[in-house]
Design a protein around this motif. Sequence first.
Motif, short mmCIF file in Angstrom:
data_model
loop_
_atom_site.label_atom_id
_atom_site.label_comp_id
_atom_site.label_asym_id
_atom_site.label_seq_id
_atom_site.Cartn_x
_atom_site.Cartn_y
_atom_site.Cartn_z
N LYS A 172 6.91 70.79 65.91
CA LYS A 172 7.93 71.81 65.68
C LYS A 172 9.00 71.30 64.70
CE LYS A 172 7.01 75.56 68.10
NZ LYS A 172 5.57 75.31 68.23
N ARG A 173 9.39 70.04 64.83
CA ARG A 173 10.38 69.52 63.89
C ARG A 173 9.85 69.60 62.46
NH1 ARG A 173 11.10 64.11 67.14
NH2 ARG A 173 12.50 64.73 68.83
N ALA A 174 8.53 69.36 62.32
CA ALA A 174 7.93 69.40 60.99
C ALA A 174 7.82 70.83 60.47
CB ALA A 174 6.55 68.74 61.03
N GLY A 175 8.00 71.81 61.37
CA GLY A 175 7.97 73.21 60.93
C GLY A 175 6.59 73.83 60.92
N ARG B 38 3.09 81.75 55.79
CA ARG B 38 2.47 80.43 55.63
C ARG B 38 1.77 80.06 56.92
NH1 ARG B 38 3.86 75.33 57.08
NH2 ARG B 38 6.11 75.55 57.24
N HIS B 84 10.02 80.01 63.24
CA HIS B 84 11.22 79.33 62.73
C HIS B 84 12.47 80.10 63.14
CE1 HIS B 84 9.19 76.97 59.18
NE2 HIS B 84 8.70 76.67 60.35
N ARG B 88 17.18 75.50 61.81
CA ARG B 88 16.60 74.31 61.17
C ARG B 88 17.30 73.98 59.85
NH1 ARG B 88 11.69 73.78 61.84
NH2 ARG B 88 11.22 72.34 60.20
N PRO B 93 16.16 69.44 61.94
CA PRO B 93 15.37 68.83 63.02
C PRO B 93 15.41 67.30 63.00
CG PRO B 93 13.99 70.26 61.64
CD PRO B 93 15.37 70.34 61.09
N GLN B 94 15.58 66.75 61.81
CA GLN B 94 15.64 65.28 61.69
C GLN B 94 16.60 64.97 60.56
OE1 GLN B 94 11.89 63.31 61.64
NE2 GLN B 94 12.71 61.38 60.87
N ASN B 274 8.20 73.16 73.65
CA ASN B 274 8.11 74.16 72.58
C ASN B 274 9.19 75.24 72.69
OD1 ASN B 274 5.96 73.74 70.61
ND2 ASN B 274 4.62 73.66 72.39
N MET B 277 12.37 74.02 71.22
CA MET B 277 12.30 73.80 69.78
C MET B 277 12.45 75.13 69.03
SD MET B 277 11.68 70.47 69.23
CE MET B 277 12.80 70.11 70.58
N TRP B 304 16.10 66.71 66.86
CA TRP B 304 16.06 67.71 67.91
C TRP B 304 15.49 67.08 69.17
CZ3 TRP B 304 13.45 72.68 65.45
CH2 TRP B 304 14.36 73.29 64.57
#
Lengths: 259, 381
Positions: A172-175, B38, B84, B88, B93-94, B274, B277, B304
């Motif tokens: 999820k962080r990676a999208g 996508r 999404h 974000r 997220p990071q 999940n 997130m 996250w």
Amino acid sequence: MSNPPRPRLAVWKFASCDGCQLSLLDCEEELLALAEKVEIGYFLEASRKTLPGPYDLSLVEGSITTPEDAERIQEVRRASKKLVTIGACATAGGIQALRNFARIGDFLSAVYASPGYIRTLDRSTPIAAHVPVDFELQGCPIHRFQLLEVISAFLSGRSPAIPHYSVCLECKRAGHPCVLVARGTPCLGPVTHAGCGAICPGYARGCYGCYGPMESPNPPSLSLRWRALGASERDLHRVFRTFNAAAAPFRRESEAHAD
Amino acid sequence: MPGQAPTAGEAIIDREGLQALLDALSARGFSVIGPRVRDEAIVYEAVREVADLPEGWTDRQDGGHYRLERRKDRALFGYAVGPHSWKRFLFPPQQRLWRAQRTGAGFAILEEAPPLDRWAFLGVRACELRALAIQDRVFLGGSHPDRSYAERRRGLFIVALQCGEPSGTCFCVSMEAGPKAASGFDLALTELLSPGSHRFLVEVGSPAGEEILGAIPHRPAGAADRREADALLASTASRMGRSLDTRGIRELLQDHPEHPRWQEVAARCLACANCTMVCPTCFCSTVEDHTTLTGEGAERTRLWDSCFTLDFSYLHGGSVRKEIRSRYRQWMTHKLSTWFDQFGSSGCVGCGRCITWCPVGIDLTEEARAIRASLPEPTHA
């Protein structure tokens, strides 16, 4: 030279494919920094030169499958201040733990012309079943950045930042849109230990669990979902019976579904 | 106030006008983030042209289920919210927070540069505007505002979308978070599609929005346009896939921490995180510290995190919430109940993401309903 003595590192191989040791050699540029920081005392994959123990940090790859190795791991432990196991073989028994579900004599007679020469145990077991282990790094193979993190942490006397939650957090962080929800692709991510960076879902594939069970897995619930997505009992039996077949949560789940 | 006056200041733009809007935002230095198809989903990523938008696509959603489907028309915004959320971008997220470098006698802290991008969000629904307002309160409302969030939030341009397509897991009406976006945007679009006509009703919500509208081709909206937009919103409100009875929900959950339903849901819950997130209001993070092999450098990264991980409740000696039961209870009770005590509102906006993206389709509206239904007397006043 007034520098303090460098910590002595050892890398040990038991029953394994060498892939996790190769992760260390794959570190390339970081390998030079590592060689400056530690004295490599025992690493046959890299050098024939060996130095005697004790070793400050031992990395152990592979599982215990022979009586000799069951003895040797005791010696390794005695010679090591810190002992870290790396990879699915060392942490869960590896793919060779499939023997745990069958009769070893059947394999011996099928594979070897003269089985009498073979001395092997009837089970493949993780290192922690034999000696106390200071840290277990899961993965088949392990991720080299995680290995560097563990080594750096031990060198500086801190805890390794290796999370034990599911692959889903990394995914999820990676999208990545969830392959299970958006495509109906069976995925083991929700029960699997993070660390790979969600490689397979990033390529629209389901996770197949090569990092083994996450910290609090719930495989029976995920199996129900797989069944609804069309997986057979045999599929479930087999998907939990791979590199981490003997890790308890995966073992129990494979046993709950008929082959 | 935007949304109060019916047609005053409202305008109509067509597809070319929408492209002009993207160009005008770009010319003013905004990076436009909007919906794109996508990997079998509609995600929020950079968009430059109308052609980047998910024309003719919609989504079918249910618990643990999301599928893109073709629409019969050429709607550009004919989908509901996807995996999404806008968080974000404002709460990455990071994110590296800082680095440190060893110096002769000690060490030096190297600060991270502020973000270069100024974003314009395109297609923000009412539920998502509410989520933004909730995260504003969380990150900026206390005595220690989050600098990184503030830097990203400042200068944000919001093009809202009056929602015309709810999904099977939507319940913004129950949470009083939608479907109408009444404030909190610079511009708001309502996509109006009829045979031979594809146009957007534009509402202005700020001086910045007014300036942009003035720079693109548009014409005044008429009463018929407004009636059509109102009818669309009314239709959306009547097609919610889920509902949640919020009467007394704060007490309902806080008063029943030992309800057997928590154990029942724990048998299904994967503790995979999940739901947290994808939730547009969940704001928890952890930090990881790393040192280099040589010991010359260190860095701290914010990621996250989730109340479903064991480390989340780790105190000296172990984790407080060892059982999945207590982790699910913590999440749902916080979201729907103790959030009121902490931030003065519900933490839920009814977007339905946690239902859709739960791999096993756990539905918090169903869990709340089950607890309510099991009680002998209604607990609400």
